[in-house]
Design a protein around this motif. Structure first.
Motif, PDB file in Angstrom:
ATOM      1  N   TYR A  17       5.867  -5.751   3.250  1.00  0.00           N
ATOM      2  CA  TYR A  17       4.604  -6.313   2.593  1.00  0.00           C
ATOM      3  C   TYR A  17       3.750  -5.308   3.365  1.00  0.00           C
ATOM      4  CZ  TYR A  17       6.830 -10.377   0.863  1.00  0.00           C
ATOM      5  OH  TYR A  17       7.628 -11.184   0.207  1.00  0.00           O
ATOM      6  N   TYR A  18       3.521  -4.822   4.340  1.00  0.00           N
ATOM      7  CA  TYR A  18       2.662  -3.797   4.928  1.00  0.00           C
ATOM      8  C   TYR A  18       2.504  -2.546   3.888  1.00  0.00           C
ATOM      9  CZ  TYR A  18       0.319  -0.456   7.870  1.00  0.00           C
ATOM     10  OH  TYR A  18      -0.695   0.583   8.326  1.00  0.00           O
ATOM     11  N   TYR A  19       3.472  -2.007   3.766  1.00  0.00           N
ATOM     12  CA  TYR A  19       3.392  -0.672   2.873  1.00  0.00           C
ATOM     13  C   TYR A  19       3.394  -0.796   1.350  1.00  0.00           C
ATOM     14  CZ  TYR A  19       5.282   1.768   6.850  1.00  0.00           C
ATOM     15  OH  TYR A  19       5.455   2.498   8.068  1.00  0.00           O
ATOM     16  N   GLU A  20       3.707  -2.160   0.774  1.00  0.00           N
ATOM     17  CA  GLU A  20       3.577  -2.275  -0.685  1.00  0.00           C
ATOM     18  C   GLU A  20       1.976  -3.155  -0.824  1.00  0.00           C
ATOM     19  OE1 GLU A  20       6.674  -5.122  -1.936  1.00  0.00           O
ATOM     20  OE2 GLU A  20       8.256  -3.211  -2.073  1.00  0.00           O
ATOM     21  N   HIS A  21       1.705  -3.753   0.300  1.00  0.00           N
ATOM     22  CA  HIS A  21       0.259  -4.628   0.013  1.00  0.00           C
ATOM     23  C   HIS A  21      -0.936  -4.182   0.842  1.00  0.00           C
ATOM     24  CE1 HIS A  21       2.252  -7.290  -2.905  1.00  0.00           C
ATOM     25  NE2 HIS A  21       3.231  -7.318  -2.093  1.00  0.00           N
ATOM     26  N   GLY A  22      -0.588  -3.339   1.709  1.00  0.00           N
ATOM     27  CA  GLY A  22      -1.863  -2.679   2.468  1.00  0.00           C
ATOM     28  C   GLY A  22      -1.824  -3.337   3.864  1.00  0.00           C
ATOM     29  N   THR A  23      -1.335  -4.911   3.954  1.00  0.00           N
ATOM     30  CA  THR A  23      -1.264  -5.448   5.213  1.00  0.00           C
ATOM     31  C   THR A  23      -0.082  -6.548   4.771  1.00  0.00           C
ATOM     32  OG1 THR A  23      -2.865  -7.163   4.361  1.00  0.00           O
ATOM     33  CG2 THR A  23      -3.861  -5.574   5.828  1.00  0.00           C
ATOM     34  N   THR A  24       0.504  -6.995   5.807  1.00  0.00           N
ATOM     35  CA  THR A  24       1.581  -8.047   5.891  1.00  0.00           C
ATOM     36  C   THR A  24       0.968  -9.249   5.126  1.00  0.00           C
ATOM     37  OG1 THR A  24       2.814  -7.064   7.612  1.00  0.00           O
ATOM     38  CG2 THR A  24       3.408  -9.339   7.134  1.00  0.00           C
ATOM     39  N   LEU A  25      -0.286  -9.540   5.713  1.00  0.00           N
ATOM     40  CA  LEU A  25      -1.089 -10.841   5.110  1.00  0.00           C
ATOM     41  C   LEU A  25      -1.048 -10.949   3.670  1.00  0.00           C
ATOM     42  CD1 LEU A  25      -2.346 -13.550   5.629  1.00  0.00           C
ATOM     43  CD2 LEU A  25      -4.431 -12.157   6.384  1.00  0.00           C
ATOM     44  N   SER A  26      -1.490  -9.827   3.161  1.00  0.00           N
ATOM     45  CA  SER A  26      -1.891  -9.618   1.840  1.00  0.00           C
ATOM     46  C   SER A  26      -0.616 -10.011   0.830  1.00  0.00           C
ATOM     47  CB  SER A  26      -2.203  -8.059   1.298  1.00  0.00           C
ATOM     48  OG  SER A  26      -2.650  -8.097   0.112  1.00  0.00           O
ATOM     49  N   GLY A  27       0.488  -9.498   1.363  1.00  0.00           N
ATOM     50  CA  GLY A  27       1.751  -9.823   0.604  1.00  0.00           C
ATOM     51  C   GLY A  27       2.116 -11.310   0.825  1.00  0.00           C
ATOM     52  N   LEU A  28       1.943 -11.811   2.003  1.00  0.00           N
ATOM     53  CA  LEU A  28       2.237 -13.207   2.231  1.00  0.00           C
ATOM     54  C   LEU A  28       1.308 -14.247   1.380  1.00  0.00           C
ATOM     55  CD1 LEU A  28       2.918 -13.140   6.087  1.00  0.00           C
ATOM     56  CD2 LEU A  28       4.417 -13.458   4.302  1.00  0.00           C
ATOM     57  N   VAL A  29       0.030 -13.688   1.182  1.00  0.00           N
ATOM     58  CA  VAL A  29      -0.778 -14.576   0.450  1.00  0.00           C
ATOM     59  C   VAL A  29      -0.367 -14.489  -0.936  1.00  0.00           C
ATOM     60  CG1 VAL A  29      -3.344 -15.010  -0.382  1.00  0.00           C
ATOM     61  CG2 VAL A  29      -2.872 -14.457   2.286  1.00  0.00           C
ATOM     62  N   ARG A  30      -0.286 -13.277  -1.474  1.00  0.00           N
ATOM     63  CA  ARG A  30      -0.105 -13.020  -2.868  1.00  0.00           C
ATOM     64  C   ARG A  30       1.250 -13.551  -3.329  1.00  0.00           C
ATOM     65  NH1 ARG A  30      -2.859  -8.541  -5.367  1.00  0.00           N
ATOM     66  NH2 ARG A  30      -3.979  -7.363  -4.072  1.00  0.00           N
ATOM     67  N   LEU A  31       2.216 -13.624  -2.566  1.00  0.00           N
ATOM     68  CA  LEU A  31       3.774 -13.837  -3.092  1.00  0.00           C
ATOM     69  C   LEU A  31       4.279 -15.339  -2.499  1.00  0.00           C
ATOM     70  CD1 LEU A  31       5.393 -10.586  -2.480  1.00  0.00           C
ATOM     71  CD2 LEU A  31       4.333 -11.296  -4.572  1.00  0.00           C
ATOM     72  N   HIS A  32       3.547 -15.708  -1.420  1.00  0.00           N
ATOM     73  CA  HIS A  32       4.134 -16.886  -0.785  1.00  0.00           C
ATOM     74  C   HIS A  32       3.173 -18.210  -0.605  1.00  0.00           C
ATOM     75  CE1 HIS A  32       7.877 -15.119   0.023  1.00  0.00           C
ATOM     76  NE2 HIS A  32       7.067 -13.754   0.235  1.00  0.00           N
ATOM     77  N   ALA A  84      12.881 -11.455   8.490  1.00  0.00           N
ATOM     78  CA  ALA A  84      11.249 -11.657   8.621  1.00  0.00           C
ATOM     79  C   ALA A  84      10.678 -10.522   9.088  1.00  0.00           C
ATOM     80  CB  ALA A  84      10.725 -12.708   9.606  1.00  0.00           C
ATOM     81  N   ARG A  85      11.042  -9.469  10.017  1.00  0.00           N
ATOM     82  CA  ARG A  85      10.794  -8.440  10.581  1.00  0.00           C
ATOM     83  C   ARG A  85      10.826  -7.512   9.416  1.00  0.00           C
ATOM     84  NH1 ARG A  85      13.845  -8.551  16.113  1.00  0.00           N
ATOM     85  NH2 ARG A  85      12.178  -9.783  17.405  1.00  0.00           N
ATOM     86  N   ILE A  86      11.535  -7.213   8.469  1.00  0.00           N
ATOM     87  CA  ILE A  86      11.928  -6.255   7.420  1.00  0.00           C
ATOM     88  C   ILE A  86      10.888  -6.655   6.484  1.00  0.00           C
ATOM     89  CG2 ILE A  86      13.463  -5.641   5.481  1.00  0.00           C
ATOM     90  CD1 ILE A  86      15.743  -6.268   7.282  1.00  0.00           C
ATOM     91  N   LEU A  87      10.682  -7.989   6.143  1.00  0.00           N
ATOM     92  CA  LEU A  87       9.751  -8.463   4.976  1.00  0.00           C
ATOM     93  C   LEU A  87       8.307  -7.974   5.642  1.00  0.00           C
ATOM     94  CD1 LEU A  87      10.088  -9.913   2.414  1.00  0.00           C
ATOM     95  CD2 LEU A  87       9.429 -11.917   3.626  1.00  0.00           C
ATOM     96  N   ARG A  88       8.002  -7.958   6.765  1.00  0.00           N
ATOM     97  CA  ARG A  88       6.745  -7.818   7.469  1.00  0.00           C
ATOM     98  C   ARG A  88       6.466  -6.257   7.055  1.00  0.00           C
ATOM     99  NH1 ARG A  88       4.562  -4.582  10.461  1.00  0.00           N
ATOM    100  NH2 ARG A  88       6.373  -3.873  10.965  1.00  0.00           N
ATOM    101  N   GLU A  89       7.285  -5.461   7.388  1.00  0.00           N
ATOM    102  CA  GLU A  89       7.099  -3.928   7.104  1.00  0.00           C
ATOM    103  C   GLU A  89       7.260  -3.702   5.717  1.00  0.00           C
ATOM    104  OE1 GLU A  89       9.195   0.283   8.437  1.00  0.00           O
ATOM    105  OE2 GLU A  89       9.914  -1.481   9.220  1.00  0.00           O
TER     106      GLU A  89
END
Length: 245
Positions: free
Chosen positions: A62-77, A55-60
């Motif tokens: 998504y932060y770099y790929e989507h601007g925030t971790t949340l953005s990646g979680l919303v877009r992909l999950h 989960a910690r790796i995924l947090r980082e």
């Protein structure tokens, strides 16, 4: 004070003052992010049913790929942004102390003042209450207003903010601790100020620590925001008095 690059000039045209929240309005020494970082990892692990280390790796990522971790979680999950934000911002704010000098300096600045943050309004209100800045800003433009998938440093974030509040970028100044956010602000014509919070664990902060000078997209740099703003306010007051005379 470091690299203030002509604090008494360069702000005559500014009518709107825009501030990031975390590590900008309060000192980096408050060290709130480790709490937020830990809770993000816990939330991701629980929500996706994966080990905490993953989960910690995924947090980082998504932060770099989507601007925030949340953005990646919303877009992909399809993660609920409200549940995520409420959980990760449920932290101990006792390290954030009242900042009366900053409140006075903000009040002395002529023009409109806003917070533009990738955090939630609830978190921003809690932090500004601790700082004694709860009446210093016209509004807080938060990640909810950015619809979760348009965070800083995306141009969409700045455009949405400017349209919502009728802000002309060429007559605005942006204060932020992350150079990437200031790069977008500069591209839009804003005067940019890097608030150097002297943290070393964030890659962007590490990069700043190694700078010999300032890149072209950053006009000013300070590690003492209240004093920096006080200098601007004093210069503007003197200019106003001279023009009146």
């Amino acid at each position: 004070m470091i690299d203030q690059r002509d604090v008494n000039g360069g702000f005559d045209h500014v009518e709107t003052w825009v501030f990031d929240l975390d590590n900008t309005l309060y000192p980096g020494e408050c060290n709130l992010f480790p709490q937020i970082d830990r809770r993000m990892g816990e939330f991701i692990a629980e929500s996706l049913g994966i080990p905490l280390a993953e989960a910690r790796i995924l947090r980082e990522t998504y932060y770099y790929e989507h601007g925030t971790t949340l953005s990646g979680l919303v877009r992909l999950h399809g993660i609920s942004p409200h549940a995520f934000l409420d959980y990760v911002h449920d932290i101990d704010l006792s390290a954030v102390a009242a900042a009366p000098e900053l409140a006075t300096a903000l009040d002395a600045l002529p023009g409109r003042k806003f917070i533009l943050t990738n955090a939630s309004r609830k978190h921003a209100e809690a932090v500004t209450m601790r700082l004694g800045l709860d009446r210093s800003f016209e509004d807080i433009f938060d990640i909810h207003a950015l619809e979760y998938i348009h965070p800083k440093p995306a141009r969409e974030a700045f455009d949405r903010f400017a349209v919502a509040h009728g802000v002309t970028p060429h007559h605005a100044a942006m204060f932020d601790d992350l150079p990437a956010n200031l790069e977008t602000a500069h591209a839009l014509g804003m005067t940019t100020v890097l608030v150097d919070c002297s943290l070393t664990e964030h890659p962007q902060h590490q990069a700043v620590a190694g700078w010999a000078g300032l890149p072209a997209h950053i006009h000013h740099r300070t590690n003492a925001l209240a004093a920096f703003l006080e200098g601007i306010g004093t210069a503007r007051a003197v200019d106003g008095a001279e023009q009146a005379a």
